[in-house]
Scaffold this motif. Sequence first.
Motif, PDB file in Angstrom:
ATOM      1  N   SER A 194       0.611  -1.238   0.022  1.00  0.00           N
ATOM      2  CA  SER A 194       0.086   0.022  -0.071  1.00  0.00           C
ATOM      3  C   SER A 194       1.035   1.324   0.073  1.00  0.00           C
ATOM      4  O   SER A 194       1.779   1.331   0.696  1.00  0.00           O
ATOM      5  CB  SER A 194      -1.004  -0.112   1.150  1.00  0.00           C
ATOM      6  N   TYR A 195       0.362   2.269  -0.571  1.00  0.00           N
ATOM      7  CA  TYR A 195       1.361   3.418  -0.863  1.00  0.00           C
ATOM      8  C   TYR A 195       0.550   4.758  -1.205  1.00  0.00           C
ATOM      9  O   TYR A 195      -0.607   4.401  -1.363  1.00  0.00           O
ATOM     10  CB  TYR A 195       2.199   3.429  -2.112  1.00  0.00           C
ATOM     11  N   ILE A 196       1.200   5.760  -1.029  1.00  0.00           N
ATOM     12  CA  ILE A 196       0.514   7.239  -1.348  1.00  0.00           C
ATOM     13  C   ILE A 196       1.226   7.984  -2.608  1.00  0.00           C
ATOM     14  O   ILE A 196       2.377   8.018  -2.495  1.00  0.00           O
ATOM     15  CB  ILE A 196       0.389   7.962  -0.276  1.00  0.00           C
ATOM     16  N   LEU A 197       0.460   8.195  -3.590  1.00  0.00           N
ATOM     17  CA  LEU A 197       0.829   9.107  -4.484  1.00  0.00           C
ATOM     18  C   LEU A 197       0.454  10.704  -3.994  1.00  0.00           C
ATOM     19  O   LEU A 197      -0.410  10.996  -3.920  1.00  0.00           O
ATOM     20  CB  LEU A 197       0.329   8.841  -5.903  1.00  0.00           C
ATOM     21  N   ARG A 198       1.700  11.487  -3.979  1.00  0.00           N
ATOM     22  CA  ARG A 198       1.343  12.858  -3.271  1.00  0.00           C
ATOM     23  C   ARG A 198       1.757  13.935  -4.299  1.00  0.00           C
ATOM     24  O   ARG A 198       3.024  13.917  -4.617  1.00  0.00           O
ATOM     25  CB  ARG A 198       2.023  12.889  -1.975  1.00  0.00           C
TER      26      ARG A 198
END
Length: 248
Positions: A194-198
């Motif tokens: 699980s990751y976040i694109l910011r």
Amino acid sequence: MKLNSWAMTGMLVMAALSPATQAAELIQNGGFESHGADVYDITGWQVAEQGFFGSVLAQTGTSTEVTANNTVGAYQGSYYGILDNYGNASNALFQTFNTGAVSSATLSFQMFVNNQNSTTNIDAAGLDYSVDATDNPNQHVRVDILKAGADPFSINSADVVQSLYIGGANGVLAANNYVNYSFDLSASLASGGSYILRFATVANQNSLQLGVDNISLNTVSSVPEADSVAMLLAGLGLMAGVMRRRKD
């Protein structure tokens, strides 16, 4: 030439282990078109805002909602994401995504940066707008892949999986055109998770706008063919039957 059961089963196993590729798009509403009007609640995305004069929204047109500065508008379609910072603020537009193990991953998007300050300033404070504006001018944008659960304004190495862009305006102080960006995330996302694109801005000097559109994160994974898996199971069953007969 006749094949014995062991040889046939071996061939079936090899066929089942031959991978097929499966492609997936991991970003929701990357074109910001899931709206009928300018909105602050953006489908698929989350927003974080700190400070006094800043806002993040999906909008149409070429005049920003908060600062009334000119932009080139949407890259395609009618809408685009805009981080419109008047100053003394930090803004983030981000999306959490999940993936299994991948053999390749490519992130692409179009982005412009308009800076009403005469210079871009990247301070060690990162995305903290509240540092002293005289001694620590801080006026820039950044794009990162973060670990899931990280603070949307974090720049800690423990949270940042891959930094993609840290900088400022891509032209003069007027409304800049979009620039095409593409990044290979294959190594960063190889094992899945699980990751976040910011996308984020910070400004303590003057107003600053980051516009983004047409965001896509395409992954390719290797998976067994369903037919091959069935062949493998059938082959194993055949081998077990032969072994039972020989034992009897």
